[in-house]
Design an enzyme around this catalytic site. Structure first.
Site, PDB file in Angstrom:
ATOM      1  N   CYS A  97       0.936  -1.541  -0.261  1.00  0.00           N
ATOM      2  CA  CYS A  97      -0.578  -0.070   0.070  1.00  0.00           C
ATOM      3  C   CYS A  97       0.591   1.316  -0.284  1.00  0.00           C
ATOM      4  CB  CYS A  97      -0.933   0.343   1.054  1.00  0.00           C
ATOM      5  SG  CYS A  97      -2.591   1.555   0.622  1.00  0.00           S
ATOM      6  N   HIS A 198      -3.949  -4.602   0.315  1.00  0.00           N
ATOM      7  CA  HIS A 198      -3.833  -5.193   1.813  1.00  0.00           C
ATOM      8  C   HIS A 198      -3.180  -6.958   2.442  1.00  0.00           C
ATOM      9  CE1 HIS A 198      -3.250  -1.502   4.609  1.00  0.00           C
ATOM     10  NE2 HIS A 198      -3.525  -0.646   3.041  1.00  0.00           N
ATOM     11  N   GLU A 200      -2.180  -8.109   4.469  1.00  0.00           N
ATOM     12  CA  GLU A 200      -1.505  -8.957   5.496  1.00  0.00           C
ATOM     13  C   GLU A 200      -2.634  -8.903   6.330  1.00  0.00           C
ATOM     14  OE1 GLU A 200      -2.557  -4.247   5.978  1.00  0.00           O
ATOM     15  OE2 GLU A 200      -1.691  -5.800   4.393  1.00  0.00           O
TER      16      GLU A 200
END
Length: 221
Positions: A97, A198, A200
């Protein structure tokens, strides 16, 4: 061997969790090394740059727009220093990001300070937006998911990398249907990847596990 992955130490912004990044690395056999200074430790095998506050527009020769956050100059300076050292040492780097955007700026590219239609933002309650991306050509992300694959990814940003602002030395490896650059890779580095989504976050697991595993495996070699 557990590859040691350098992670810059900055407080996560509202709606983000640094723990998600750290857990994603540990889940696939990596070890996080939190770095407070601008010197990349000699005993790390990789670097991960995280999401966060907008990159300072002065770094790409623009004035801050009305919708751009106040820059965190210390964070910009530290992460740019770590990134450049990692590239000099040619150790694997995963940029997520804000990290994806900073990578483009570090190599001479620019950003669109605000995507006017808001199609890529998170919601007012902090939930992610969603859209598809197409993997263009080859590269490390395509090695994970397949050349030409279409992925559904989360979206939590209001700035972006446009094709016209792409830095020399990077190539586009994924785009959104409305044309934004969703992934880039270094043309001359061993393993240098930036992704705009994203991976994660919990809503992206387990689909994102192979991406983190590929990064950690590259650090191991």
């Amino acid at each position: 061997m557990k590859p040691r992955i350098a992670v810059p130490h900055w407080r996560a912004p509202t709606w983000e969790r640094t723990k998600y990044y750290l857990d994603s690395i540990e889940a696939v056999g990596g070890e996080n090394v939190i770095v407070d200074k601008d010197a990349l430790p000699q005993d790390v095998q990789g670097l991960m740059l995280l999401g966060g506050v907008d990159v300072d527009p002065a770094l790409y020769g623009e004035k801050r727009g009305p919708k751009t956050e106040r820059p965190h100059k210390e964070r910009d300076a530290q992460e740019l220093a770590l990134l450049r050292q990692a590239m000099e040492r040619d150790i694997p780097v995963l940029c997520i990001c804000r990290g994806h955007q900073l990578l483009n700026v570090a190599m001479g590219g620019s950003l669109v300070q605000d995507i006017e239609d808001g199609a890529h933002r998170w919601t007012e309650t902090g939930e992610s937006g969603w859209h598809e991306i197409a993997l263009n050509g080859g590269g490390h992300v395509a090695d994970v998911y397949g050349k030409g694959a279409v992925l559904r990814v989360n979206s939590r940003h209001h700035q972006g990398v446009a094709q016209g602002g792409l830095a020399k030395g990077l190539r586009v490896t994924a785009t959104s249907p409305d044309g934004w650059v969703e992934a880039v890779e270094g043309e001359s580095q061993r393993w240098l990847v930036g992704v705009q989504w994203h991976p994660e976050r919990q809503e992206m697991h387990p689909d994102s596990d192979p991406l983190f595993a590929a990064f950690v495996d590259a650090c191991r070699r």
